[in-house]
Design a protein around this motif. Structure first.
Motif, mmCIF file in Angstrom:
data_model
loop_
_atom_site.group_PDB
_atom_site.id
_atom_site.type_symbol
_atom_site.label_atom_id
_atom_site.label_comp_id
_atom_site.label_asym_id
_atom_site.label_seq_id
_atom_site.Cartn_x
_atom_site.Cartn_y
_atom_site.Cartn_z
ATOM 1 N N ARG A 145 -10.012 -0.305 7.784
ATOM 2 C CA ARG A 145 -9.397 -1.513 8.356
ATOM 3 C C ARG A 145 -7.911 -1.312 8.637
ATOM 4 O O ARG A 145 -7.201 -0.693 7.842
ATOM 5 C CB ARG A 145 -9.557 -2.699 7.397
ATOM 6 C CG ARG A 145 -10.930 -3.227 7.430
ATOM 7 C CD ARG A 145 -11.185 -4.539 6.754
ATOM 8 N NE ARG A 145 -12.632 -4.684 6.863
ATOM 9 C CZ ARG A 145 -13.489 -4.060 6.059
ATOM 10 N NH1 ARG A 145 -13.057 -3.342 5.050
ATOM 11 N NH2 ARG A 145 -14.779 -4.169 6.262
ATOM 12 N N VAL A 146 -7.495 -1.876 9.779
ATOM 13 C CA VAL A 146 -6.076 -1.853 10.150
ATOM 14 C C VAL A 146 -5.670 -3.253 10.576
ATOM 15 O O VAL A 146 -6.514 -4.078 10.910
ATOM 16 C CB VAL A 146 -5.806 -0.855 11.306
ATOM 17 C CG1 VAL A 146 -6.172 0.559 10.907
ATOM 18 C CG2 VAL A 146 -6.546 -1.273 12.562
ATOM 19 N N VAL A 147 -4.354 -3.503 10.552
ATOM 20 C CA VAL A 147 -3.872 -4.823 10.983
ATOM 21 C C VAL A 147 -3.114 -4.667 12.292
ATOM 22 O O VAL A 147 -2.493 -3.631 12.564
ATOM 23 C CB VAL A 147 -2.945 -5.456 9.918
ATOM 24 C CG1 VAL A 147 -3.730 -5.728 8.645
ATOM 25 C CG2 VAL A 147 -1.735 -4.576 9.623
ATOM 26 N N LEU A 168 -2.207 -10.836 14.179
ATOM 27 C CA LEU A 168 -3.120 -11.283 15.241
ATOM 28 C C LEU A 168 -4.566 -10.922 14.941
ATOM 29 O O LEU A 168 -5.479 -11.696 15.188
ATOM 30 C CB LEU A 168 -2.733 -10.643 16.576
ATOM 31 C CG LEU A 168 -1.366 -11.001 17.142
ATOM 32 C CD1 LEU A 168 -1.213 -10.355 18.520
ATOM 33 C CD2 LEU A 168 -1.207 -12.512 17.269
ATOM 34 N N ASN A 169 -4.790 -9.697 14.459
ATOM 35 C CA ASN A 169 -6.153 -9.218 14.241
ATOM 36 C C ASN A 169 -6.223 -8.278 13.057
ATOM 37 O O ASN A 169 -5.250 -7.595 12.745
ATOM 38 C CB ASN A 169 -6.657 -8.400 15.446
ATOM 39 C CG ASN A 169 -6.724 -9.203 16.726
ATOM 40 O OD1 ASN A 169 -5.839 -9.093 17.555
ATOM 41 N ND2 ASN A 169 -7.761 -10.002 16.886
ATOM 42 N N VAL A 170 -7.378 -8.253 12.434
ATOM 43 C CA VAL A 170 -7.728 -7.145 11.546
ATOM 44 C C VAL A 170 -8.874 -6.409 12.234
ATOM 45 O O VAL A 170 -9.906 -7.011 12.531
ATOM 46 C CB VAL A 170 -8.181 -7.656 10.170
ATOM 47 C CG1 VAL A 170 -8.602 -6.473 9.291
ATOM 48 C CG2 VAL A 170 -7.067 -8.454 9.504
ATOM 49 N N TYR A 175 0.829 -1.208 0.000
ATOM 50 C CA TYR A 175 0.000 0.000 0.000
ATOM 51 C C TYR A 175 0.864 1.259 0.000
ATOM 52 O O TYR A 175 0.711 2.143 -0.846
ATOM 53 C CB TYR A 175 -0.941 0.023 1.213
ATOM 54 C CG TYR A 175 -1.583 1.377 1.406
ATOM 55 C CD1 TYR A 175 -2.569 1.822 0.515
ATOM 56 C CD2 TYR A 175 -1.191 2.225 2.435
ATOM 57 C CE1 TYR A 175 -3.144 3.068 0.662
ATOM 58 C CE2 TYR A 175 -1.759 3.483 2.584
ATOM 59 C CZ TYR A 175 -2.739 3.903 1.697
ATOM 60 O OH TYR A 175 -3.300 5.146 1.823
ATOM 61 N N TRP A 176 1.830 1.361 0.931
ATOM 62 C CA TRP A 176 2.608 2.593 1.032
ATOM 63 C C TRP A 176 3.550 2.762 -0.157
ATOM 64 O O TRP A 176 3.750 3.886 -0.644
ATOM 65 C CB TRP A 176 3.399 2.652 2.338
ATOM 66 C CG TRP A 176 2.590 3.215 3.484
ATOM 67 C CD1 TRP A 176 2.360 2.630 4.678
ATOM 68 C CD2 TRP A 176 1.908 4.477 3.511
ATOM 69 N NE1 TRP A 176 1.566 3.428 5.462
ATOM 70 C CE2 TRP A 176 1.276 4.577 4.768
ATOM 71 C CE3 TRP A 176 1.764 5.529 2.590
ATOM 72 C CZ2 TRP A 176 0.511 5.687 5.130
ATOM 73 C CZ3 TRP A 176 1.006 6.629 2.960
ATOM 74 C CH2 TRP A 176 0.384 6.707 4.210
ATOM 75 N N LEU A 177 4.077 1.666 -0.661
ATOM 76 C CA LEU A 177 4.991 1.798 -1.803
ATOM 77 C C LEU A 177 4.236 2.295 -3.029
ATOM 78 O O LEU A 177 4.721 3.144 -3.772
ATOM 79 C CB LEU A 177 5.687 0.465 -2.075
ATOM 80 C CG LEU A 177 6.622 0.019 -0.934
ATOM 81 C CD1 LEU A 177 7.225 -1.343 -1.240
ATOM 82 C CD2 LEU A 177 7.719 1.061 -0.691
ATOM 83 N N ASP A 178 3.003 1.793 -3.225
ATOM 84 C CA ASP A 178 2.188 2.292 -4.344
ATOM 85 C C ASP A 178 1.801 3.749 -4.128
ATOM 86 O O ASP A 178 1.800 4.558 -5.050
ATOM 87 C CB ASP A 178 0.905 1.461 -4.481
ATOM 88 C CG ASP A 178 1.186 0.072 -5.023
ATOM 89 O OD1 ASP A 178 2.339 -0.171 -5.430
ATOM 90 O OD2 ASP A 178 0.258 -0.768 -5.011
ATOM 91 N N VAL A 197 -8.506 -0.752 0.991
ATOM 92 C CA VAL A 197 -7.217 -1.422 0.794
ATOM 93 C C VAL A 197 -7.288 -2.884 1.273
ATOM 94 O O VAL A 197 -7.744 -3.132 2.388
ATOM 95 C CB VAL A 197 -6.115 -0.695 1.596
ATOM 96 C CG1 VAL A 197 -4.772 -1.407 1.435
ATOM 97 C CG2 VAL A 197 -6.012 0.750 1.156
ATOM 98 N N PRO A 198 -6.855 -3.858 0.444
ATOM 99 C CA PRO A 198 -6.785 -5.240 0.928
ATOM 100 C C PRO A 198 -5.835 -5.294 2.128
ATOM 101 O O PRO A 198 -4.718 -4.754 2.062
ATOM 102 C CB PRO A 198 -6.208 -6.009 -0.263
ATOM 103 C CG PRO A 198 -6.464 -5.146 -1.451
ATOM 104 C CD PRO A 198 -6.422 -3.733 -0.963
ATOM 105 N N VAL A 199 -6.261 -5.957 3.186
ATOM 106 C CA VAL A 199 -5.470 -5.867 4.416
ATOM 107 C C VAL A 199 -4.070 -6.484 4.259
ATOM 108 O O VAL A 199 -3.119 -6.042 4.902
ATOM 109 C CB VAL A 199 -6.202 -6.498 5.623
ATOM 110 C CG1 VAL A 199 -7.411 -5.670 5.979
ATOM 111 C CG2 VAL A 199 -6.581 -7.946 5.366
ATOM 112 N N ALA A 200 -3.937 -7.468 3.367
ATOM 113 C CA ALA A 200 -2.605 -8.066 3.168
ATOM 114 C C ALA A 200 -1.621 -7.025 2.645
ATOM 115 O O ALA A 200 -0.415 -7.100 2.906
ATOM 116 C CB ALA A 200 -2.698 -9.245 2.212
#
Lengths: 366, 463
Positions: free
Chosen positions: A105-107, A91-93, A39-42, A74-77
């Motif tokens: 959503r955050v991871v 651990l969680n989304v 995400y951040w690189l894009d 954003v896809p969480v992966a």
């Protein structure tokens, strides 16, 4: 494979690292093609500045636009930094509450969970919370961060946690469609579940949302029980105006210390009320260096307001696992100087803003 | 230098079961020009819940000595210094904040005192003849009914359009209900003074509370009380229409009907007064005049009379028209123009805003003639002397007269009067030369309040 990272990035909340150095290292990590997330690189290509060159410290987080809306899709992966390689322990989304539209959503990775729990644990101990007491937490769980933070806090203090779940999204939907009676029924349902626990178990710490505590105020038997045996109440999740706080502290729960918690999903942790203030003083939340930075700005200009003035709260989360810079919260607060060596602002008397981007903010039991 | 008589703003505290309560950051009450004149403590939901619990725990105001207590409260309200305000200061503040002419406010002070003093006797007027007041009377025989409360705690969500709205709930207090009043944020002075006067006369603070709240907490109050009266527009009426615990008090849509057998010229004073007395802000001010035959001469005469009313600041003792903040006046004016499209304007067609130059404006009267008795404009009630004049014929029947709080009928047609009295959606019918705003203690305004609060309860075997 795992990539090497500067030691400062693994710092715990008690390590006393320099916040500017930490922020510099974290931004390099998140924007390095070897270690940053997809995400951040894009996203870097569409920023008006070069984060690796231009972010030299905490203040430069203000260079980022508020990108948190993008977390709705954003896809969480794509949020997990590549630098963890195969060693990332997700651990969680968590979802934001969806108060202002679709959830963001955050991871939560294992290393951040440890740091977050450690800082919450430390602040709760500053408030003199009992160690080993049983907790009852009445808070949203599932995709919601707050329930998880409280459960981990209880465990960290050695207290078995009993819990009652609540669904804030359903409550907001009921309120939005004018079904106040159903909100009332649902709240009664929560109170009934709490009653069974409070009257049969030895609860030493009660953690609940503001509307639930307000609702308990109507129940004579629960008040007697809570004032008789509970040794601390942690409130959070929604706002609490100063008059409600004062009434709860002095008239409803006069025997129990009331401790505020201010947190949200984009912060990825919770801040505990500054210890040592009584209910007639403002409720102050200090940031937690080097991970959570707050600033209080004039919403029209984006410029910081003077200390003592009210403005909109801007939150940045910076850790090895996530970077959520310059997120404009739906809250207003009074700007206060932070305690200790924390960077940025502390906030007092957090209150909701009435609308965010035209959508009415609706709060329910959560 | 500021003149020495510049006073601190008046603090209007909540008056709870344990005494006055001042919030940390009281809300600002401004006058019609936008200047701050008072600070009002808006209590949070937890305060409302606890106050209601205390009211529920307290018993009724004792019936013994109630008349004397009410008389003392009436005197205190009309002449005393309550909450730090003498009656003249109180009236001035009501006038400046609500924009109601000072003389109207002064009349309301005396009128309210009269209603307070007679609240018990007035409530008693609504008692069904088959019931007795308290204990069964052995002389009545084996089985009979007592007049009993349906509930214990009554809430009032008041409006600020006229000080007179605070006359009704005194009956609930007299009937043994504990009462919580949520004042209008625009004009909180009258209920603050009235509750304060009743406390000083001896009504326990745990039996009568003043709970200023924001709009959202008002719902906590209405939901938490056993029964409530709620003032507001059509939206409020719709919101509570299906809640048996709530009595909505909506727009009055008060009307006057003149039939062909009566010469309206002999009643012009009454018609003008019905439209414009009380500054045209009350639900009992006439919104529509229906005339059998050509309505144009009546509209013309009405417009001529109303056009002479002076535009003055509300505190001027010659003022008779309502005043409000300029931006609100402009909004009302623009709304009136859109509603009035297609009608024949006799007065106010080129605007009703009279700018006083200090941020406030007088709302001047408006008279519009509509084409027929079914015109939708007849349902538009605005907070100033604004009247729709319509032709009416026998073929229209009584349909255009439905949904009316007060219908004054200038007619000698007894059969028509009987039909109108029988019509369920007309609350009150005044025949002959009686202005629509006429009211008296003991005469129902929109049914007896006790119809909503009390019931007959059969009691057998208790001597």
């Amino acid at each position: 494979m795992m990539y090497d990272s500067p030691a400062v990035l693994d710092a715990g909340p008690s390590d006393g690292v320099d916040p500017d150095e930490f922020v510099r290292a974290a931004v390099r990590w998140h924007f390095d093609p070897e270690t940053g997330s997809r995400y951040w690189l894009d996203r870097a290509e569409r920023l008006a500045f070069d984060p690796r060159r231009d972010v030299k410290g905490v203040d430069d987080l203000a260079l980022f636009p508020d990108l948190s809306d993008e977390l709705r899709q954003v896809p969480v992966a794509d949020l997990i930094p590549r630098g963890y390689g195969g060693g990332a322990r997700l651990l969680n989304v968590f979802d934001s509450g969806g108060t202002t539209g679709a959830p963001k959503r955050v991871v939560q990775l294992d290393d951040w969970m440890r740091h977050s729990t450690a800082q919450v644990d430390r602040r709760l101990r500053e408030h003199g919370l009992p160690v080993g007491a049983q907790w009852l937490t009445v808070a949203p769980t599932g995709p919601h961060l707050v329930g998880d933070v409280l459960q981990r806090a209880a465990a960290s203090l050695g207290g078995p946690g009993l819990s009652i779940d609540m669904d804030p999204r359903w409550v907001r939907k009921l309120i939005a469609t004018g079904r106040g009676d159903e909100v009332e029924s649902y709240t009664d349902h929560l109170v009934e579940q709490c009653r069974r626990i409070l009257l049969t178990q030895d609860i030493g710490v009660l953690a609940a949302t503001t509307p639930l505590l307000e609702r308990f105020a109507r129940e004579e038997d629960l008040l007697e029980r809570i004032n008789g045996s509970v040794r601390a109440i942690v409130w959070g999740g929604t706002h609490m105006d100063p008059d409600t706080r004062h009434l709860l502290a002095t008239e409803v729960f006069p025997e129990v210390p009331l401790i505020g918690m201010y947190g949200n999903t984009m912060m990825l942790t919770a801040l505990l009320e500054r210890a040592g203030l009584d209910a007639s003083q403002p409720c102050v939340f200090d940031p937690v260096s080097p991970y959570v930075f707050l600033s209080v700005v004039d919403p029209a200009t984006g410029e910081p307001v003077a200390v003592g003035e009210r403005g909109q709260v801007i939150v940045s989360h910076v850790s090895k696992s996530m970077l959520i810079p310059h997120n404009a919260e739906r809250d207003t607060a009074v700007r206060v100087r932070p305690a200790g060596a924390h960077a940025g602002d502390a906030v007092a008397d957090v209150a909701p803003v009435p609308t965010v981007k035209g959508e009415t903010v609706i709060e329910g039991v959560y | 230098m500021a003149p020495a008589d510049v006073a601190e703003p008046v603090y209007l505290d909540a008056l709870g079961p344990r005494g006055p309560y001042r919030t940390r950051v009281p809300d600002t009450v401004t006058d019609v020009s936008g200047a701050e004149v008072a600070r009002l403590s808006l209590v949070p939901p937890v305060y409302v819940d606890r106050a209601l619990a205390a009211l529920r725990k307290a018993g009724p105001v004792p019936a013994d000595g109630l008349d004397a207590l009410l008389a003392a409260a009436a005197e205190e309200f009309a002449t005393g210094t309550v909450g730090g305000l003498g009656v003249r200061e109180y009236e001035y503040l009501v006038s400046r904040t609500s924009g109601t002419p000072l003389t109207v406010v002064r009349d309301a002070t005396r009128g309210t005192a009269r209603f307070v003093a007679r609240a018990r006797a007035s409530a008693e007027q609504g008692r069904p003849r088959g019931t007795v007041r308290e204990r069964p009377d052995p002389s009545l025989g084996a089985g009979h009914a007592v007049w009993a409360r349906r509930d214990e705690v009554f809430a009032v969500n008041a409006s600020g359009n006229h000080p007179g709205v605070h006359r009704l709930w005194l009956e609930a207090l007299a009937l043994g209900y504990r009462v919580a009043v949520r004042p209008s944020r625009r004009e909180p002075f009258t209920p603050h003074r009235l509750v304060g006067a009743l406390h000083r006369a001896g009504v326990g603070q745990d039996r009568l509370a003043l709970l200023p709240t924001d709009h959202r907490t008002a719902r906590t109050l209405i939901r938490g009380a056993d029964r409530a009266v709620v003032y507001g527009g059509d939206d409020v009426v719709a919101e509570y229409a299906h809640d048996a615990r709530v009595l909505p008090q909506g727009p009055g849509r008060t009307k006057i009907l003149v039939t062909a057998d009566t010469d309206w010229r002999e009643h012009l004073d009454t018609i003008v007064a019905s439209v414009a007395d009380e500054a045209g802000t009350a639900c009992v001010n006439a919104t529509a005049v229906l005339v059998e035959g050509d309505p144009a001469p009546l509209a013309e005469a009405l417009a001529a009379r109303l056009s002479r009313l002076p535009g003055l600041p509300p505190q001027d003792t010659r003022a008779v028209l309502p005043v409000c903040p300029l931006d609100r006046a402009l909004a009302v004016d623009s709304y009136l123009r859109s509603v009035a499209a297609g009608t024949r304007p006799w007065l106010g067609g080129d605007g009703v805003v009279d700018d006083l130059g200090d941020g406030s404006a007088v709302l001047r009267p408006a008279v519009h003639q509509v084409a027929d008795a079914g015109a939708p404009q007849l349902g538009t009630e605005l907070p100033f002397p604004c009247v729709w004049v319509a032709p009416w014929s026998r073929t229209d029947g009584i349909a255009p007269l439905r949904g009316t709080l007060v219908l004054s009928v200038l007619s000698r047609d007894r059969a028509l009067l009987d039909t109108l009295v029988a019509e369920p959606s007309i609350a009150n019918v005044y025949a002959g030369d009686h202005p629509t705003y006429w009211m008296a203690p003991g005469v129902p305004h929109d049914g007896y309040l006790s119809d909503f609060l009390m019931r007959g309860k059969a009691v057998v075997g208790i001597e």
